[in-house]
Design an enzyme around this catalytic site. Structure first.
Site, PDB file in Angstrom:
ATOM      1  N   TYR A 227      40.921  32.717  42.561  1.00  0.00           N
ATOM      2  CA  TYR A 227      42.291  33.136  42.886  1.00  0.00           C
ATOM      3  C   TYR A 227      43.314  32.325  42.101  1.00  0.00           C
ATOM      4  O   TYR A 227      44.214  32.876  41.457  1.00  0.00           O
ATOM      5  CB  TYR A 227      42.520  32.981  44.390  1.00  0.00           C
TER       6      TYR A 227
ATOM      7  N   SER B 268      52.036  32.771  42.549  1.00  0.00           N
ATOM      8  CA  SER B 268      51.698  31.955  43.711  1.00  0.00           C
ATOM      9  C   SER B 268      51.973  30.492  43.421  1.00  0.00           C
ATOM     10  O   SER B 268      51.957  30.058  42.252  1.00  0.00           O
ATOM     11  CB  SER B 268      50.216  32.134  44.058  1.00  0.00           C
TER      12      SER B 268
END
Length: 679
Positions: free
Chosen positions: A569, A556
């Site tokens: 996350y 990400s």
């Protein structure tokens, strides 16, 4: 193409015959019909023949798969036939006999159909018929089975001369409904489509009954001590352990896709005393050995030993197999022969376990296995009433390295970039993972669709084309046992794994003080620990295969960008990003490349965003959830929304063959976020 009633009847007959594997093998045999139509040039009548074209399959034959030829011109070729030594030239002459555009390319068996004086002709490869055709005293057995209603044709390679032979034998035996072709199959005929089909089925079923009634009970001999089939769970566990090593054996010349079967026919054959002798004799019907090679590689150890001993012995046998195949080529090749195509086996038999078969794609590998089961059935039938006596090795070579077969291979389309690659994608039941799986299949890969949701995984696999393209596995990536089971399923489905995409994930978006230890552990268990476990299992398989491989992490932008309310996350994504670097450094010596993709703002089609992450992020940014994709796009340099397909494009770019010298790289797919630029 004409929609002539005879052509229509021919298609129906072909479908019925091709639907039953007792009648013929996949893509094996051909059927024809003759009839009168109107010549659009003269307005007069013209006699035509419709015949299955080259490469088609009877069970799925369409009108486009028929070749249409003028009978007068086809039969006139007898006047210019230069003799058996030059009969290959006649295939090109068929083009001058086509009616109009002619439909599909005529096959080598076109002469058989055109020269035989019958309105309808079937040429088929039934196991029962080939068993008689490959028996040592096949001519005598044919007469005993059929009397004078079915004649015998001695072995001759398919071609124009075989058509002349059958035509002459039919003319000399007006009472006959067909023939058994030595070493090959059967041909039947009739005045109507119904009569021809009836005669074909009569020959096949009569031969089946003859073999059953006259044959001895155990034609393959007694079960060898220790060679009986292992219990199902145990043999599939052993098959999965062996599969990557067997694939390495089959892929030394070029990578292959694998198929595994542990059918009763295979297990019984490799358990019995005569299987080494019979396997060494090789297959006989041309369709068989073109798919399976002249003979299989047979492990000569019982399944009671260790897996390590079996692997070591397979490697020794493979070296011997390659030497023997090269010697076979040298014995029969001449100056005009095509170059040797490769010396690896297409079929590997493992007593107590089953059969591995290989090909350029899953369908080819599966069909090769089906053909070897046909060969086992043929051997059983021949040994039951006589002894199995396949055609001479020199004749097998003539067909395997036939100039016409070589030309057919050269006409095949170029393989897609990911052909022969087997991919496993986690979280592939939706969103980014589904888009990646779809792109990999489109580029030629076989894909294992791994997802926690069994229903989603199954639906995606079916959408991608079913078992020859994709299979579904249910896996929780936090479970070592489930991951190991997923890879076992993968190697049994396709022979191994070459490309793994770590995509499975969830996202917990909370401020630091609201993030619980359970939130942290769950986030890390699924993505950091899960990616580690998947990569570890992938590396085991890839190292055993000796084919290199690719591992791709869908990380990400958040792996390098610090944003608010996202501690669990983003920290996990940073963990994944460093796994890429660590594994790239460690696995490079095995030819395994490890790279990452850093997406951002993939809202539409994303399972994570649909599961609540979108609402949380929208609340963080103070916007409506349905405008989140637009919001993310506007904050990028390119002002473009990122979609799952864009992430899939990056995965393909990393694995499609152009970046062969790239490892340890992270590719941003975020439409340009300056704060996430890699430094």
């Amino acid at each position: 193409m004409s929609t002539h009633p005879e052509a229509h009847a021919l298609l129906g007959r072909s479908h019925r015959l091709g639907a039953d594997p007792r009648n013929t093998n996949y893509a094996g045999g051909n059927t024809s019909a003759k009839g009168t139509d109107t010549d659009p040039v003269t307005g007069g009548d013209v006699e035509l023949m419709w015949v299955k074209g080259s490469g088609g399959d009877l069970g799925t034959l369409t009108e486009a798969g028929l070749a249409a030829l003028r009978l007068d011109r086809l039969r006139a070729l007898k006047n210019v036939y230069p003799g058996v030594e030059r009969e290959d030239e006649m295939v090109a002459a068929f083009d001058y006999c086509l009616h109009g555009k002619g439909g599909a390319a005529p096959s080598i068996d076109t002469a058989m159909h055109g020269l035989v004086d019958a309105a309808h002709v079937d040429h088929l490869h039934p196991d029962s018929g080939i068993a008689l055709a490959c028996a040592a005293d096949g001519e005598k057995l044919t007469a005993e089975c059929f009397g004078d209603t079915v004649a015998w044709v001695p072995w001759r390679r398919p071609g124009f001369q075989l058509g002349l032979d059958i035509a002459a034998i039919k003319a000399a035996n007006p009472q006959a409904i067909g023939v058994v072709l030595g070493g090959h199959g059967i041909t039947a005929w009739g005045d109507t489509s119904e009569e021809c089909e009836r005669n074909s089925l009569h020959i096949i079923r009569t031969a089946e009954a003859f073999l059953a009634e006259k044959g001895k009970a155990d034609p393959f001999g007694p079960v060898l001590d220790g060679f009986a089939a292992l219990p199902e769970d145990e043999r599939r566990e052993r098959a999965a352990a062996l599969a990557p090593y067997v694939r390495a054996i089959a892929s030394q010349d070029r990578p292959q896709v694998g198929h595994f079967t542990d059918s009763d026919a295979v297990l019984d054959f490799v358990a019995r005393a005569e299987h080494p002798r019979l396997a060494a004799l090789g297959t006989s019907c041309p369709d068989h050995f073109l798919r399976t090679k002249v003979r299989p590689l047979v492990l000569d150890l019982p399944p009671t030993g260790t897996v390590e001993d079996a692997i070591a012995r397979l490697k020794e046998l493979h070296a011997e197999y390659r030497e023997e195949y090269a010697a076979y080529y040298r014995r029969h090749a001449d100056a005009d022969s095509p170059a040797m195509r490769g010396a690896d086996p297409a079929i590997v038999l493992v007593p107590g376990v089953g059969m591995f078969s290989f090909g350029k794609d899953k369908q080819t590998a599966r069909v090769a296995g089906e053909f070897y089961v046909n060969a086992i059935n043929v051997m059983r039938g021949a040994e039951a009433v006589s002894s199995y006596a396949p055609i001479e090795e020199s004749e097998k070579f003539r067909i395997e390295y036939w100039a016409l077969e070589e030309a057919k291979l050269r006409r095949m389309p170029a393989p897609k970039p990911l052909a022969t690659r087997v991919a496993l994608v986690t979280g592939a039941g939706s969103g980014i993972g589904k888009a990646i799986a779809r792109r990999l299949v489109a580029e030629g890969a076989c894909v294992v669709v791994a997802d926690l949701d069994a229903g989603n995984a199954a639906a995606v696999a079916e959408e991608l084309g079913g078992a020859d393209k994709a299979v579904a596995v249910t896996v929780d990536v936090t479970s070592e046992e489930q991951i190991a089971a997923a890879f076992r399923d993968a190697v049994l489905a396709f022979g191994g794994v070459d490309l793994v995409v770590n995509n499975a994930g969830i996202s917990i978006s909370k401020p630091l003080l609201e993030t619980t230890a359970r939130d942290w552990d769950l986030q890390h268990d699924i993505m950091a620990r899960g990616s580690f476990l998947v990569s570890r299992e992938a590396a085991r398989v890839m190292i055993a295969q000796e084919l290199g491989g690719d591992i791709v992490y869908i990380a990400s932008k958040n792996a390098v960008f610090a944003g608010p309310n996202n501690i669990a996350y983003s920290a996990t994504k940073a963990d994944q990003a460093h796994q890429v670097r660590l594994l790239a450094a460690e696995l490079g010596e095995h030819g395994i490349r490890v790279n990452g993709v850093n997406p951002d703002g993939v809202v539409r089609g994303s399972g994570i965003f649909a599961g609540g992450w979108g609402a949380q992020r929208a609340a963080t940014y103070g916007i409506e959830e349905e405008k989140l994709g637009e919001f993310y796009a506007q904050r990028t340099i390119l002002k473009r929304e990122v979609l799952p397909d864009h992430v899939a494009n990056a995965v393909f770019a990393l694995t499609g063959g152009e970046l062969t010298h790239t490892t340890g790289l992270h590719v941003p797919v975020d439409a340009g976020v300056a704060a996430a630029f890699l430094r």
